[in-house]
Write a protein that holds these residues in place. Structure first.
Motif, PDB file in Angstrom:
ATOM      1  N   PHE A  21       0.837  -1.129   0.056  1.00  0.00           N
ATOM      2  CA  PHE A  21       0.007   0.160   0.096  1.00  0.00           C
ATOM      3  C   PHE A  21       0.800   1.333   0.027  1.00  0.00           C
ATOM      4  O   PHE A  21       0.686   2.103  -0.721  1.00  0.00           O
ATOM      5  CB  PHE A  21      -1.017  -0.059   1.402  1.00  0.00           C
ATOM      6  CG  PHE A  21      -1.859   1.041   1.272  1.00  0.00           C
ATOM      7  CD1 PHE A  21      -2.614   1.345   0.290  1.00  0.00           C
ATOM      8  CD2 PHE A  21      -1.655   1.977   2.511  1.00  0.00           C
ATOM      9  CE1 PHE A  21      -3.660   2.611   0.623  1.00  0.00           C
ATOM     10  CE2 PHE A  21      -2.337   3.234   2.554  1.00  0.00           C
ATOM     11  CZ  PHE A  21      -3.361   3.538   1.534  1.00  0.00           C
ATOM     12  N   THR A  22       1.999   1.293   0.710  1.00  0.00           N
ATOM     13  CA  THR A  22       2.778   2.427   0.727  1.00  0.00           C
ATOM     14  C   THR A  22       3.589   2.529  -0.560  1.00  0.00           C
ATOM     15  O   THR A  22       3.636   3.692  -1.024  1.00  0.00           O
ATOM     16  CB  THR A  22       3.921   2.226   1.891  1.00  0.00           C
ATOM     17  OG1 THR A  22       3.212   1.990   2.988  1.00  0.00           O
ATOM     18  CG2 THR A  22       4.862   3.400   2.079  1.00  0.00           C
ATOM     19  N   TYR A  23       4.043   1.565  -1.006  1.00  0.00           N
ATOM     20  CA  TYR A  23       4.730   1.490  -2.299  1.00  0.00           C
ATOM     21  C   TYR A  23       3.738   2.212  -3.403  1.00  0.00           C
ATOM     22  O   TYR A  23       4.160   3.135  -4.262  1.00  0.00           O
ATOM     23  CB  TYR A  23       5.112   0.223  -2.950  1.00  0.00           C
ATOM     24  CG  TYR A  23       5.765   0.148  -4.306  1.00  0.00           C
ATOM     25  CD1 TYR A  23       6.811   0.736  -4.609  1.00  0.00           C
ATOM     26  CD2 TYR A  23       4.966  -0.237  -5.289  1.00  0.00           C
ATOM     27  CE1 TYR A  23       7.520   0.696  -5.896  1.00  0.00           C
ATOM     28  CE2 TYR A  23       5.174  -0.003  -6.630  1.00  0.00           C
ATOM     29  CZ  TYR A  23       6.566   0.348  -6.793  1.00  0.00           C
ATOM     30  OH  TYR A  23       6.971   0.393  -8.172  1.00  0.00           O
ATOM     31  N   ALA A  24       2.623   1.869  -3.555  1.00  0.00           N
ATOM     32  CA  ALA A  24       1.571   2.438  -4.513  1.00  0.00           C
ATOM     33  C   ALA A  24       1.142   3.835  -4.155  1.00  0.00           C
ATOM     34  O   ALA A  24       1.169   4.444  -5.110  1.00  0.00           O
ATOM     35  CB  ALA A  24       0.228   1.481  -4.323  1.00  0.00           C
ATOM     36  N   LYS A  25       1.112   4.060  -3.000  1.00  0.00           N
ATOM     37  CA  LYS A  25       0.710   5.307  -2.620  1.00  0.00           C
ATOM     38  C   LYS A  25       1.706   6.423  -2.921  1.00  0.00           C
ATOM     39  O   LYS A  25       1.573   7.484  -3.460  1.00  0.00           O
ATOM     40  CB  LYS A  25       0.527   5.538  -1.242  1.00  0.00           C
ATOM     41  CG  LYS A  25      -0.340   6.855  -0.652  1.00  0.00           C
ATOM     42  CD  LYS A  25      -0.773   6.847   0.872  1.00  0.00           C
ATOM     43  CE  LYS A  25      -1.652   7.847   0.894  1.00  0.00           C
ATOM     44  NZ  LYS A  25      -2.267   7.832   2.478  1.00  0.00           N
ATOM     45  N   ALA A  26       3.044   5.976  -2.675  1.00  0.00           N
ATOM     46  CA  ALA A  26       4.220   6.672  -3.071  1.00  0.00           C
ATOM     47  C   ALA A  26       4.531   6.928  -4.498  1.00  0.00           C
ATOM     48  O   ALA A  26       5.131   7.880  -4.926  1.00  0.00           O
ATOM     49  CB  ALA A  26       5.516   6.195  -2.249  1.00  0.00           C
ATOM     50  N   ASN A  27       4.012   5.864  -5.270  1.00  0.00           N
ATOM     51  CA  ASN A  27       4.178   6.207  -6.844  1.00  0.00           C
ATOM     52  C   ASN A  27       2.909   6.540  -7.438  1.00  0.00           C
ATOM     53  O   ASN A  27       2.755   6.183  -8.850  1.00  0.00           O
ATOM     54  CB  ASN A  27       4.698   4.869  -7.243  1.00  0.00           C
ATOM     55  CG  ASN A  27       6.267   4.496  -6.737  1.00  0.00           C
ATOM     56  OD1 ASN A  27       7.227   4.762  -7.480  1.00  0.00           O
ATOM     57  ND2 ASN A  27       6.174   3.999  -5.619  1.00  0.00           N
ATOM     58  N   LEU A  28       1.962   7.270  -7.003  1.00  0.00           N
ATOM     59  CA  LEU A  28       0.850   7.542  -7.797  1.00  0.00           C
ATOM     60  C   LEU A  28       1.011   8.393  -8.962  1.00  0.00           C
ATOM     61  O   LEU A  28       0.510   8.443  -9.954  1.00  0.00           O
ATOM     62  CB  LEU A  28      -0.160   8.142  -6.698  1.00  0.00           C
ATOM     63  CG  LEU A  28      -0.932   7.241  -5.744  1.00  0.00           C
ATOM     64  CD1 LEU A  28      -1.835   8.282  -5.003  1.00  0.00           C
ATOM     65  CD2 LEU A  28      -1.956   6.374  -6.591  1.00  0.00           C
ATOM     66  N   GLY A  29       2.025   9.315  -8.797  1.00  0.00           N
ATOM     67  CA  GLY A  29       2.305  10.095  -9.837  1.00  0.00           C
ATOM     68  C   GLY A  29       2.862   9.486 -11.240  1.00  0.00           C
ATOM     69  O   GLY A  29       2.301   9.709 -12.241  1.00  0.00           O
ATOM     70  N   ARG A  30       3.688   8.204 -10.937  1.00  0.00           N
ATOM     71  CA  ARG A  30       4.061   7.677 -11.937  1.00  0.00           C
ATOM     72  C   ARG A  30       3.172   6.565 -12.629  1.00  0.00           C
ATOM     73  O   ARG A  30       3.322   6.322 -13.789  1.00  0.00           O
ATOM     74  CB  ARG A  30       5.140   6.756 -11.566  1.00  0.00           C
ATOM     75  CG  ARG A  30       6.581   7.545 -10.992  1.00  0.00           C
ATOM     76  CD  ARG A  30       7.324   6.264 -10.326  1.00  0.00           C
ATOM     77  NE  ARG A  30       8.030   5.457 -11.699  1.00  0.00           N
ATOM     78  CZ  ARG A  30       8.821   4.539 -11.292  1.00  0.00           C
ATOM     79  NH1 ARG A  30       9.184   4.097 -10.036  1.00  0.00           N
ATOM     80  NH2 ARG A  30       9.095   3.972 -12.400  1.00  0.00           N
TER      81      ARG A  30
END
Length: 827
Positions: A659-668
């Motif tokens: 979840f943290t990985y997905a939230k941190a890369n929303l812009g990409r």
């Protein structure tokens, strides 16, 4: 048969001078187990229908009946060729009909006759006879008179030894002057074989017949003398035994009054012999002798004496120095292992290595092997095959559910009913100190207030210590170094690390579809046909039907349920054959459901399509690898995460990392940074009744989450396994071989694995490599590019100083590729 009444015999001899008119034709009665001579008087019990009819026909005419012996006494209805042609004409003196339908007849031998022809055969035999007269002997020479006297004297000696001599018998023997009649009388009282008696009956020369009887009488006299001596010795021995018993009882009564018991001395002497025979170690011999001295000083009925007696019994019965001789022929062992088990090459190779070293160094210490794998893959039967190949004895105990330390080490002798542990019990049972000792289900040992059995096994399973294994009951060092211990387990997680460290773990993964099919046709089907009473021609199972049973009626890593399904087919066919139906049955795809019903397992990939938010992970279980579906969904909320599906702490942490990985890369992913602020994320792993844990589903959960965020589906035939970090690195996992086999059963075409698991790909069977493409990755980006249908990265990542090479995905790396890569790194 013999004449039993002396007065009857005298009357017969006196009537011999009377003329007897004998008809030429008369009924024939075959007799068995006896040859009837002239002048014999004997009772006959007649039970056969033909014989009863013959007696009745004789009684209705002249009372004469021809008595001939049948060659085989077992034959119930003899044919003419099965009856001797020379017999005796008998006259029925009396006849009584018994209540059960049989006849009792008193018959006197009159004259000898020869069958010329069979006049009638039904309802009984009637024969035409010619008289079988003896040759005249003329005046007897001195030699012949001496022979007759010798026959009379030997007959009297025999009767004297038997206690049957009387003045009447002596008178009868002296009154007979004709050699032939004397020979017939003596022969009728000797226990002769049928062939010998018939030969005498057919001799016409009276002197020759008398000479032969004289020889037979001499043999009978020797036998009677020996028999009389044996009987005399037995009587003397019985008298002596009775006397000794009487005196012994008197001594026992005296000792009882004095409080002394003679049995103690006998018991002590017996124990001394057993101690000497057991060839114990020095310490054990000293202890047993010390306990024996204690026993001699105790009252025999005391409870302490019973404890010492039981202890001595165990000491003398343990195999201290008794061992079987190893017979190690490596080629023969390999053939034995291949005959009993299909595949399992790594296990067989390790066994052959051990036996090769054992052959070169017989004094080596026994290894502790631990076979770990799903149920039904042949772990237990491998141990039996090892024992058979080494010509050793095999002992198996199950440790599942054992919670008492005393089960392993035994109880202290002070307790009532104390016994040694199961290790020494097994050695006593097999009577040698070097068996193959299998301990099943070591991963299912328990522990409670009674102790920890796994800790008690530490000494027994340590090759450096078990040469002096000490059991609480025996309390003496016992050498277990010659024992070959084999453990079995479904998983190593529950085995204590100290115990696991003492064992050499050999992983046994599940079987592939092709291996199961070969095992079924080579082992399971023939065994079930035999166990269900069928023959090979009764059942023909097609390859396509077997493949369907494997794929849709079983879902396991082993072959135990597969054998049950084959047994179910055999039982149904056995019933049809028992009901009288045709015994040739063909089972194919079209009629398989008639025997096994509807399929129990539908391949899951056929039921699913590529969907948004649905990824396929891989899980390792005790019964083999399985696919694990992970669902993710978005719903209005406050940016929180919900996790369901009965998952453990480690798996929940993996979900949070994803979840943290997905939230941190929303812009990409082309999404606003605040996209998840008003959205709740729900991650669910189906089969909620089954507990699940472990970090290896991290990549699958991240892929499902990113799929639902971007709205792009995940390919249905792609599965993944790997631990994820906050920065998207993919870390290695375990159980890759089992997981790949589970994926193969589920129809997966591509498996994404961590880069650091490339070394484990060498253990994947070749047929799995052909069916599944393995893709090693190191970053989550590579996982998404392969798993998600479409490009999820709308914003390109920043350029790095050195662009990482994209891994080749055209073919899975094999052992040669890995070796080449390692060589390059070394350079």
């Amino acid at each position: 048969m013999a004449v039993t009444d002396k007065d009857d015999l005298i009357s017969i001899i006196e009537e011999d001078d009377d003329d007897i008119e004998i008809p030429e034709e008369m009924p024939l009665m075959p007799v068995r187990d006896v040859v009837i001579f002239t002048d014999m008087l004997l009772p006959l019990f007649v039970g056969r229908d033909k014989s009863i009819k013959a007696v009745e026909d004789a009684m209705s005419s002249s009372r004469h009946i021809f008595l001939a012996t049948q060659k085989d006494p077992i034959t119930e209805n003899p044919k003419p060729e099965e009856i001797y042609t020379v017999g005796t004409v008998g006259k029925i003196l009396r006849m009584i009909k018994l209540p059960d339908g049989r006849i009792k007849a008193l018959v006197q031998g009159v004259a000898k006759g020869n069958i010329l022809e069979y006049v009638k055969k039904k309802p009984c035999f009637h024969v035409k006879l010619s008289m079988f007269e003896d040759d005249p002997c003329g005046e007897l020479s001195l030699e012949n008179q001496a022979m007759m006297r010798n026959v009379r004297e030997n007959s009297e000696k025999i009767l004297t030894l038997k206690g049957e001599v009387s003045s009447e018998i002596t008178t009868i023997l002296d009154s007979i002057e004709e050699p032939g009649r004397l020979a017939d009388l003596v022969a009728s009282n000797l226990k002769l074989k049928i062939e010998e008696a018939q030969e005498l009956l057919e001799l016409k020369d009276q002197l020759e017949r008398l000479k032969k009887v004289n020889d037979l009488l001499g043999r009978e006299l020797e036998l009677t003398v020996v028999q009389a001596k044996i009987q005399s010795d037995v009587r003397d021995e019985i008298s002596k035994t009775q006397r000794d018993y009487y005196l012994r009882e008197q001594v026992r009564a005296i000792n009882k009054e004095l409080g002394e018991f003679d049995e103690r001395a006998l018991e002590a002497e017996e124990y001394k012999k057993k101690i000497k025979k057991a060839k114990m170690s020095t310490a054990a011999k000293e202890e047993s002798e010390r306990q024996l001295r204690r026993l001699e000083q105790m009252h025999p009925d005391s409870s302490e004496a019973a404890i010492v007696r039981s202890y001595l019994d165990w000491l003398v019965e343990l195999p201290w120095s008794k061992a079987t001789k190893d017979s190690i022929d490596i080629k023969e062992v390999k053939a034995e292992l291949d005959k009993d088990h299909f595949g399992l090459d790594k296990v067989k190779e390790r066994i052959l290595e051990y036996l090769s070293v054992r052959k070169l160094n017989p004094k080596m210490k026994g290894p502790i092997l631990c076979f770990v794998g799903p149920p039904g893959v042949g772990k237990t039967s491998l141990g039996r095959s090892i024992a058979n190949s080494m010509k050793r004895k095999f002992i198996r105990i199950s440790l599942g559910g054992v919670r008492d330390e005393a089960e392993i080490r035994g109880h202290r002798r002070t307790y009532i009913g104390a016994l040694p542990g199961r290790i020494l019990q097994g050695l006593k049972q097999c009577e040698v100190n070097n068996p193959v000792f299998m301990m099943d289900e070591i991963d299912k040992l328990g522990s409670d207030f009674r102790g920890d059995p796994s800790s008690a096994l530490l000494e027994a399973l340590d090759p450096e210590q078990n040469s002096e294994f000490s059991d609480h009951y025996v309390n003496l060092p016992f050498d277990l170094s010659n024992v070959m211990f084999i453990m079995t387990a479904n998983m190593t997680d529950t085995i204590p690390s100290a115990l696991l460290d003492r064992m050499e773990v050999i992983e046994i993964a599940g079987y592939t579809h092709e291996e199961k099919e070969k095992i079924a046709f080579k082992y399971l089907l023939p065994r079930q046909i035999k166990e269900n009473g069928l023959k090979k021609e009764h059942l023909k199972l097609s390859s396509s039907a077997m493949a369907l049973i494997i794929s849709e009626y079983t879902a396991e890593a082993g072959v135990r349920n597969l054998e049950r399904e084959i047994g179910s087919i055999c039982r149904k066919i056995a019933r049809k054959i028992a009901e009288g139906k045709d015994g040739n049955f063909i089972v194919n795809v079209n009629n398989l459901s008639k025997y096994l019903g509807i399929p129990k397992y539908q391949p899951e990939m056929e039921q699913e399509q590529s969907q948004v938010g649905l990824s396929t992970g891989l899980a390792w279980t005790q019964i083999g690898g399985e696919v694990l579906y992970i669902e993710a969904s978005l719903l209005p909320g406050k940016g929180e995460m919900i996790i369901t599906g009965q998952i453990g702490e480690v798996m929940q942490e993996s979900a949070r990392a994803a979840f943290t990985y997905a939230k941190a890369n929303l812009g990409r992913f082309g999404m606003k940074e605040t996209f998840l602020d008003n959205q709740d994320v729900h991650i669910h792993i189906p089969a909620g009744a089954i507990p699940k844990d472990g970090p290896s589903a991290g990549t699958a959960m991240a892929a499902a989450l990113i799929s639902v965020i971007t709205g792009k589906p995940i390919k249905k035939d792609v599965a993944m396994s790997g631990e994820i970090t906050l920065r998207g690195r993919v870390l290695p996992v375990g159980g890759l071989k089992e997981k790949s086999l589970g994926a193969l059963r589920a129809g997966i075409k591509t498996i994404i694995v961590p880069e650091k698991n490339k070394k484990d790909l060498t253990e994947i069977p070749p047929n799995v490599h052909k069916a599944i493409r393995f893709l090693p990755v190191s970053q989550m980006e590579e996982v998404l590019k392969e798993a998600i249908d479409g490009d999820v990265f709308e914003i390109k990542p920043k350029k790095q100083s050195k662009k990482p090479q994209k891994p080749k995905v055209n073919k899975a790396p094999g052992p040669s590729d890995i070796k080449k890569e390692d060589d390059q790194k070394a350079e």
